[in-house]
Design a protein around this motif. Structure first.
Motif, PDB file in Angstrom:
ATOM      1  N   PRO A 272      -3.534 -39.238   4.200  1.00 24.25           N
ATOM      2  CA  PRO A 272      -2.359 -39.753   4.906  1.00 24.25           C
ATOM      3  C   PRO A 272      -1.378 -40.466   3.985  1.00 24.25           C
ATOM      4  O   PRO A 272      -0.160 -40.436   4.228  1.00 24.25           O
ATOM      5  CB  PRO A 272      -2.961 -40.718   5.925  1.00 24.25           C
ATOM      6  CG  PRO A 272      -4.336 -40.191   6.178  1.00 24.25           C
ATOM      7  CD  PRO A 272      -4.797 -39.642   4.858  1.00 24.25           C
TER       8      PRO A 272
ATOM      9  N   SER B 181      10.472 -34.312   3.637  1.00 25.67           N
ATOM     10  CA  SER B 181       9.529 -33.532   4.439  1.00 25.67           C
ATOM     11  C   SER B 181       9.733 -32.033   4.265  1.00 25.67           C
ATOM     12  O   SER B 181       8.839 -31.244   4.578  1.00 25.67           O
ATOM     13  CB  SER B 181       9.653 -33.910   5.913  1.00 25.67           C
ATOM     14  OG  SER B 181      10.949 -33.606   6.399  1.00 25.67           O
TER      15      SER B 181
ATOM     16  N   GLU C 258       1.154 -37.908   2.550  1.00 21.53           N
ATOM     17  CA  GLU C 258       1.954 -37.087   3.453  1.00 21.53           C
ATOM     18  C   GLU C 258       3.431 -37.426   3.297  1.00 21.53           C
ATOM     19  O   GLU C 258       3.798 -38.408   2.660  1.00 21.53           O
ATOM     20  CB  GLU C 258       1.498 -37.305   4.901  1.00 21.53           C
ATOM     21  CG  GLU C 258       0.098 -36.762   5.164  1.00 21.53           C
ATOM     22  CD  GLU C 258      -0.361 -37.033   6.592  1.00 21.53           C
ATOM     23  OE1 GLU C 258       0.285 -37.860   7.269  1.00 21.53           O
ATOM     24  OE2 GLU C 258      -1.363 -36.426   7.022  1.00 21.53           O
TER      25      GLU C 258
END
Length: 420
Positions: A379, A332, A382
């Motif tokens: 999505p 992330s 991500e």
């Protein structure tokens, strides 16, 4: 022999915007698209598609008329990029007394997916459409996939290995990796490597259209046609170009006072071994981990990934899944961008131009964005730190450049920043 450090001492590039390396990288940092609308007068149906062309490239100016006339355009682009890299490395075109013997072991390894296919297509048209019974005597040498490395070796007096790699979109990533290995192992002190391709031949564009993976677009919408990782992405945009690197044993570069623009430290390759056109995250994970291990790197050492990111429905999520698996909880915070959004998909030259982008990012301590990603991220894509718009200045020590190809061929290069 102990493994040697491998410096990048020369970088060359034929850019869709023209100009030098600095201009090219500034445009990428600004998120400027090189995609334009290609409209031809071909029969039976014109080509009308977004495309990236090197319109300002003048082969006779770059190479001289006699040499340029012997080459198909992919070889012109590649050889011109190689000559730029050689000059950038501060190496003379003609061997001098001091390095004439050394050049017996220096070599060239090149990557191309299509090679001289356009020469063969042109020959077929001339026979079937124009009724010609005889083709140009240059047709064979113009159509050879190994034409670029052959011309480079002849022009620069490189007497070592001269070969080309063809592995679809991983071609030049593999070529650079193999050149890196030769320098690191001591087989050569200097290797010239890179890739070039020209994708706008009629048959090539029609073939890609038939796979339904090409982004649509007209003169108004073409610049934003390629949108990797975006929820509304519509497919890839083909292009043309050439990019080259001079790789040199670190001590050899230092001894001659060369400027070091970066370092290649690792190379990982794998095969998905599962499907011709459907990528596998497991195969990509193996290549990513192999590159890290080869370079003595931990995932936490990586400050940027130049993604393969083609803007296809299947390819983008698989690549992000592979990055999430390799980088775990750190994914992330991992800066990722796909610069094909601006310079297009150059097929066999993709690995080379993206290795150049990665080296420049490390040198300049700045990371380009994925253009046209200001809207909603898919999505399924991500889980990483997507660079959305504008340049990002970050302290970078190491980065990865991904090349994942049809046929399941995967290549990942690990690079380090130059000394400060």
């Amino acid at each position: 022999m102990q493994a040697r450090r491998v410096a990048i001492t020369g970088i060359g590039l034929i850019s869709p915007w023209g100009g030098d390396l600095g201009d090219f990288f500034e445009r990428l940092l600004a998120g400027e698209s090189g995609v334009r609308h290609l409209l031809t007068d071909d029969l039976p149906r014109p080509l009308s598609t977004p495309f990236v062309s090197c319109q300002g490239f003048e082969p006779e100016v770059e190479l001289g008329k006699p040499l340029a006339m012997m080459m198909e355009r992919f070889a012109q682009l590649g050889t011109a990029a190689a000559f730029q890299a050689w000059a950038h490395a501060g190496l003379p075109r003609q061997p001098e007394a001091a390095d004439a013997a050394e050049r017996d072991t220096w070599g060239c390894i090149w990557g191309t997916a299509l090679g001289g296919l356009s020469a063969h297509e042109r020959g077929s048209r001339e026979m079937w459409q124009k009724g010609r019974e005889r083709l140009s005597p240059l047709s064979v040498v113009q159509g050879m996939n190994n034409a670029v490395n052959a011309h480079i070796s002849i022009q620069l007096g490189l007497g070592g290995v001269s070969s080309s790699h063809t592995a679809a979109c991983a071609s030049s990533g593999i070529a650079i990796g193999e050149a890196f290995r030769r320098v690191r192992s001591g087989d050569a002190d200097v290797m010239l490597t890179g890739g070039s391709d020209v994708c706008q031949s009629y048959g090539v564009v029609r073939a890609w259209e038939a796979m339904r993976v090409m982004a649509p677009g007209d003169a108004q919408t073409a610049p934003s046609a390629c949108r990797p990782f975006s929820a509304d992405r519509a497919g890839l945009v083909l292009g043309e170009g050439g990019a080259a690197l001079v790789l040199e044993a670190w001590d050899h570069a230092v001894a001659r006072g060369a400027t070091i623009h970066g370092e290649i430290v690792g190379f990982g390759a794998s095969c998905d071994r599962s499907h011709l056109v459907r990528p596998s995250s497991a195969g990509q994970v193996r290549a990513l981990r192999a590159a890290l291990a080869d370079g003595g790197l931990e995932p936490s050492d990586i400050g940027y990934v130049n993604a393969h990111g083609t803007a296809t429905a299947e390819g983008d999520p698989v690549e992000i899944a592979a990055l999430r698996e390799v980088f775990g909880d750190g994914a992330s915070r991992l800066p990722v961008s796909a610069t094909k959004s601006m310079h297009g998909h150059l097929l066999g030259a993709s690995g080379a131009i993206e290795a150049v982008v990665t080296a420049l990012a490390l040198r300049e301590q700045a990371v380009p964005p994925t253009a046209h990603l200001a809207g909603r991220i898919d999505p399924a894509c991500e889980g990483v730190d997507h660079i959305l718009q504008g340049r990002r200045r970050v302290p970078l020590q190491a980065a990865l450049s991904n090349s994942f190809a049809f046929g399941g061929s995967n290549a990942v290069l690990a690079l380090r920043a130059p000394p400060r």
